[in-house]
Structures are given as structure tokens and as C-alpha cells.
Design an enzyme around this catalytic site. Structure first.
Site, mmCIF file in Angstrom:
data_model
loop_
_atom_site.group_PDB
_atom_site.id
_atom_site.type_symbol
_atom_site.label_atom_id
_atom_site.label_comp_id
_atom_site.label_asym_id
_atom_site.label_seq_id
_atom_site.Cartn_x
_atom_site.Cartn_y
_atom_site.Cartn_z
ATOM 1 N N ARG A 265 0.841 -1.194 0.000
ATOM 2 C CA ARG A 265 0.000 0.000 0.000
ATOM 3 C C ARG A 265 0.878 1.247 0.000
ATOM 4 O O ARG A 265 1.776 1.382 0.827
ATOM 5 C CB ARG A 265 -0.934 0.013 1.212
ATOM 6 C CG ARG A 265 -1.884 -1.188 1.213
ATOM 7 C CD ARG A 265 -2.853 -1.158 2.367
ATOM 8 N NE ARG A 265 -3.635 -2.382 2.393
ATOM 9 C CZ ARG A 265 -4.567 -2.672 3.316
ATOM 10 N NH1 ARG A 265 -4.809 -1.802 4.290
ATOM 11 N NH2 ARG A 265 -5.231 -3.807 3.262
ATOM 12 N N ARG A 280 2.207 1.023 10.296
ATOM 13 C CA ARG A 280 1.701 1.410 8.972
ATOM 14 C C ARG A 280 2.849 1.330 7.971
ATOM 15 O O ARG A 280 3.665 2.231 7.870
ATOM 16 C CB ARG A 280 1.108 2.818 9.027
ATOM 17 C CG ARG A 280 0.205 3.151 7.825
ATOM 18 C CD ARG A 280 -0.405 4.522 7.976
ATOM 19 N NE ARG A 280 -1.299 4.597 9.107
ATOM 20 C CZ ARG A 280 -2.582 4.239 9.092
ATOM 21 N NH1 ARG A 280 -3.113 3.777 7.988
ATOM 22 N NH2 ARG A 280 -3.324 4.342 10.181
ATOM 23 N N GLU A 352 -6.178 -1.395 15.675
ATOM 24 C CA GLU A 352 -6.856 -2.336 14.784
ATOM 25 C C GLU A 352 -5.887 -3.423 14.317
ATOM 26 O O GLU A 352 -4.771 -3.141 13.885
ATOM 27 C CB GLU A 352 -7.405 -1.595 13.560
ATOM 28 C CG GLU A 352 -8.041 -2.527 12.534
ATOM 29 C CD GLU A 352 -8.017 -1.964 11.128
ATOM 30 O OE1 GLU A 352 -7.960 -2.774 10.191
ATOM 31 O OE2 GLU A 352 -8.016 -0.723 10.968
ATOM 32 N N SER A 355 -10.113 -6.269 10.330
ATOM 33 C CA SER A 355 -11.338 -5.597 9.920
ATOM 34 C C SER A 355 -12.184 -6.632 9.192
ATOM 35 O O SER A 355 -11.760 -7.172 8.164
ATOM 36 C CB SER A 355 -11.012 -4.413 9.005
ATOM 37 O OG SER A 355 -12.141 -3.618 8.779
ATOM 38 N N ARG A 394 1.150 -6.733 12.785
ATOM 39 C CA ARG A 394 0.559 -6.127 13.977
ATOM 40 C C ARG A 394 0.405 -7.144 15.100
ATOM 41 O O ARG A 394 0.454 -6.788 16.283
ATOM 42 C CB ARG A 394 -0.779 -5.477 13.624
ATOM 43 C CG ARG A 394 -0.608 -4.259 12.721
ATOM 44 C CD ARG A 394 -1.859 -3.418 12.610
ATOM 45 N NE ARG A 394 -1.630 -2.238 11.776
ATOM 46 C CZ ARG A 394 -2.475 -1.227 11.624
ATOM 47 N NH1 ARG A 394 -3.649 -1.256 12.264
ATOM 48 N NH2 ARG A 394 -2.182 -0.193 10.851
#
Length: 430
Positions: A265, A280, A352, A355, A394
Site C-alpha cells: 500500500r 503502517r 486495529e 477488519s 501487527r
């Protein structure tokens, strides 16, 4: 994508749902109603003229047969044919413009989605476990990883750039162990079939799951010959598109698939956020769960998928909470989403880690994925769901921060020890 007829027949509802998402209906819908009316008028006029032309053609044949002059009618049919062609081109142009508008309309949030303006309006659904207690001030993972010599951000920046990471020794082994542990849990206990998809996809696949055209700037484009390819932002894209343009057997649903892949990303819309550590990244690894279900079963399957993701954290003994995303925070393609947030004591916050979303028929309509219900000839769109099971990096962060010890080492949760071959992370010997 929403169905054209649904938008046309429920325009006030669509406008209200856009406002609930924090969007301006006029900016999203543009002049939808006008273009739709013009398209329908062009089609109606073309059909009327085709009928006139057909009648004129029959009359011409009669006149010629009787030896009468048909030149006036022949000129009329030529003019009608030209008008029909013009109207057909106009209808195609209106159709293209409508599809462009439809592709930019997000999914309709489910009635159970909390109405809110942002993430601040998300609603906590449940918690599991308790935060660990320490006899010292817990450190964030970037300090622990550097002190152990298992996380190297400087060399990653040297060889590639910012927001990339190098894992060394037991740090790399922990990442690999987590992926294997998650895949084994989902395939052996949760009923998923493992898939290893390509890491590069075409634009049709990105469009099918809703990444294009809206999120092109957040993705890595790879020009290839006369077409564009894309590094996958998540394995949701290739796995969902496995069944693009196919009709599934309704008796085989639900189909549950899981995949472990790197994800890429560009994070164009998140500049300056989470710059420390590996929260991130431009490249990270993730185990994904994807489901194809009958519409009437999709919300039951959403609950199951979410619990499948939760069980990973439970077996690792990590404290977490589940929140229902509000209309102002829910993703473009989702009708309903649960976020699972793990507790990170080194940062004193929930973050988070998964999701889990039900897209209903939104992706299936874009990707043309249908199924044939038992006893019926007519096909219907499936409902698609997906969720992280989990984001491996994560989870690595959560273990390092939650299981850190006073001597600087990190204990390995018991469930992972068969995969790591050790019970703790200790300083790397160089």
C-alpha cells in the site's frame, strides 16, 4: 456497485445514506437522475423509430410489388435509420456516464450500522481478556525490536525507503510462525481452504473488489506492456476475483478461503500517520479470510468470520475489543464492518488488527459473481465477506509489547512455541 434500478427507485434513501457517510449527495450522484432520464428517453425514442422503420419497410415492399413509387418512403427509412444510430450512440454515452457515477457510489450501510461522523462514533461491542501488568514501564515494539536486534528499520530504509522493515533471526522466525499458526487454525479448525494467489493483479480485479477507481492513489501500479498491473493491497483482491464472471453452485455455499500474502500500500492518504515502528507499512504480511455466501446467510457468516479472527487472539492470550464501525468510518465497499483492536501496552492504546466486513452483493455485482439457487433457473449475486485473520505484523507487535519482560526478553505464547522452537526472544548474537 449498487444496482442501477435500486438507485433509481430509492434515490432519497441513497442520498440519506451518503449523508450518513459524511458525503455530499450532489458530489457523488452528480446529475444521475437527469442522465438516467436522458438515457431512457434515447432508448425509448430509438425503439419507437425502429418500429416506424419496420412498418415503412413493409410498406415499401408492398409499393414495389404493385409497381408504385416508393422513393419517399425509402428516403424516410434512411432518415429513420440515421436517427436510430444517433440515439443508440447517445444511449451508449449516457450508459457510460451512468456507470462512472455508479462506480463512485459507496455501499449502503446496513440498518444496524451506528450512525456517526467518524471513528469517534464507533460502538464497542465486547472485550476479551485483561491487559497485562508490569513491574516496569512497558516499552513500544520499536525499542524492544531494536534492543533485541530482531527489527531493523534503518537498513530497510537504506535498501528501499521509509515504511519498510527487515526482521532478523528470531524476529523473522516469529513472523513466519504466526502465519503458519493462523493458517493451521483456519484450515484445520475453522473450515477454510488455503489458497496461494498471485501477488500482482490486473485492473479488472482491482475494480471488482472496489479498489479502483477510488483508491488508485493508495495502490502500487506496475505498468506492464500495454496494460497496468497492481501489487495487491490485500489478498482479498485476488481471492475474491477467483470467481469473477462465474456462476457458483448454490449447494456449495458458503465457500470459505484463506490466504497468506504480502500486501502493498502506498498509503498516499495517510502521510505522517504512525511513522514509528511497523504499524503502517508499505509492505506487510497478512492472513486473509474470504467468504462467498447466499444472501440470507451473509450476516450469520459475518459473525462466524469475526469470531474466527478473534480466536487467533484468544489462543495467543492477547487482550482485545471488538467495535462496530459507524457510517462515517466504514469502508467504501462495506455494508457492515467489525474492527478487532488489540491492546498495545507499550503505546497504551488499542490498535486495529483485523477488519471483518460484509459487502453484501456490492463486490459480486462489480465482479459478476453469481450463484444458482437450488431449484431455480435464474441466477443471483452472491454476498462476499472478508476479514484479516490476522494482520501478521501487527500481531508480531502485540506479542512483543504484551509479553516483554524486565530483562529485555520477550516470552513466546505457548500456542506458538511448536512453531518457533523456543519460548522467548532474546538478544540476537551477531
Amino acid at each position: 456497485m449498487l444496482d442501477l434500478s435500486f438507485v433509481r427507485d430509492n434515490l432519497p434513501l441513497v442520498e440519506e445514506k451518503l449523508r450518513q457517510r459524511g458525503m455530499k449527495p450532489t458530489e457523488v450522484l452528480k446529475n444521475f437522475a437527469q442522465i438516467d432520464a436522458q438515457r431512457r428517453q434515447a432508448i425509448t425514442s430509438a425503439e419507437t423509430m425502429k418500429a416506424q422503420r419496420n412498418r415503412a419497410t413493409e410498406e415499401i415492399a408492398k409499393l414495389k410489388k404493385s409497381g408504385q413509387d416508393a422513393s419517399a418512403l425509402i428516403a424516410e427509412t434512411k432518415e429513420l435509420r440515421e436517427h436510430v444510430e444517433e440515439l443508440g450512440k447517445a444511449a451508449e454515452e449516457y450508459e457510460t456516464r451512468l456507470q462512472q457515477i455508479l462506480s463512485g457510489i459507496p455501499n449502503i450501510p446496513h440498518p444496524t450500522v451506528p450512525v456517526g461522523k467518524s471513528a469517534d462514533d464507533n460502538v464497542e461491542v465486547r472485550r476479551w481478556g485483561t491487559p497485562p501488568t508490569f513491574g516496569f514501564a512497558p516499552k513500544p515494539h520499536w525499542e524492544i525490536g531494536e534492543q533485541l536486534g530482531v527489527l531493523d528499520l534503518e537498513r530497510a530504509a537504506k535498501i528501499t525507503g521509509a515504511r519498510f522493515a527487515v526482521y532478523w533471526d528470531l524476529g523473522a522466525r516469529l513472523e513466519r510462525a504466526l502465519a503458519n499458526f493462523m493458517l493451521d487454525l483456519h484450515t484445520r479448525e475453522h473450515g477454510y481452504t488455503e489458497v496461494l494467489p498471485p501477488y500482482v493483479v490486473n485492473s479488472e480485479s482491482m475494480y471488482g473488489t472496489g479498489q479502483l477507481p477510488k483508491f488508485a492513489a493508495d495502490s502500487f501500479k506496475v505498468p506492464h506492456g500495454d496494460k497496468d498491473l497492481w501489487l495487491i493491497p490485500t489478498s482479498e483482491v485476488p481471492v475474491t476475483n477467483l470467481y469473477r464472471d462465474e456462476v457458483l453452485d448454490g449447494a456449495q455455499l458458503p465457500i470459505s478461503l484463506t490466504a497468506y500474502t504480502p500486501c502493498f500500500r502506498s498509503e498516499a492518504g495517510s502521510y505522517g500517520k504512525d511513522v514509528r515502528g511497523i504499524i503502517r507499512q508499505h509492505q506487510f504480511q497478512k492472513v486473509e479470510m474470504v467468504k462467498f455466501t447466499r444472501p440470507e446467510d451473509s450476516y450469520e457468516q459475518l459473525e462466524k468470520l469475526t469470531h474466527n479472527a478473534e480466536e487467533v487472539l484468544q489462543k495467543l492470550g492477547l487482550h482485545y475489543r471488538v467495535v462496530a464501525l459507524s457510517t462515517g468510518d466504514i469502508g467504501f465497499s462495506a455494508a457492515k464492518t467489525y474492527d478487532i483492536e488489540v491492546w498495545l501496552p507499550g503505546q497504551q492504546l488499542f490498535r486495529e488488527i483485523s477488519s471483518c466486513s460484509n459487502f453484501e452483493s456490492f463486490q459480486a455485482r462489480r465482479a459478476n459473481i453469481r450463484y444458482r439457487p437450488a431449484g431455480k433457473n435464474k441466477t443471483e449475486f452472491v454476498h462476499t465477506l472478508n476479514g484479516s485473520g490476522l494482520a501478521v505484523g501487527r500481531t508480531w507487535v502485540a506479542i512483543v509489547e504484551n509479553y516483554q519482560q524486565a530483562d529485555g526478553s520477550v516470552l513466546i505464547p505457548e500456542a506458538l512455541r511448536p512453531y518457533t522452537g523456543t519460548d522467548r526472544l532474546t538478544p540476537r548474537k551477531i
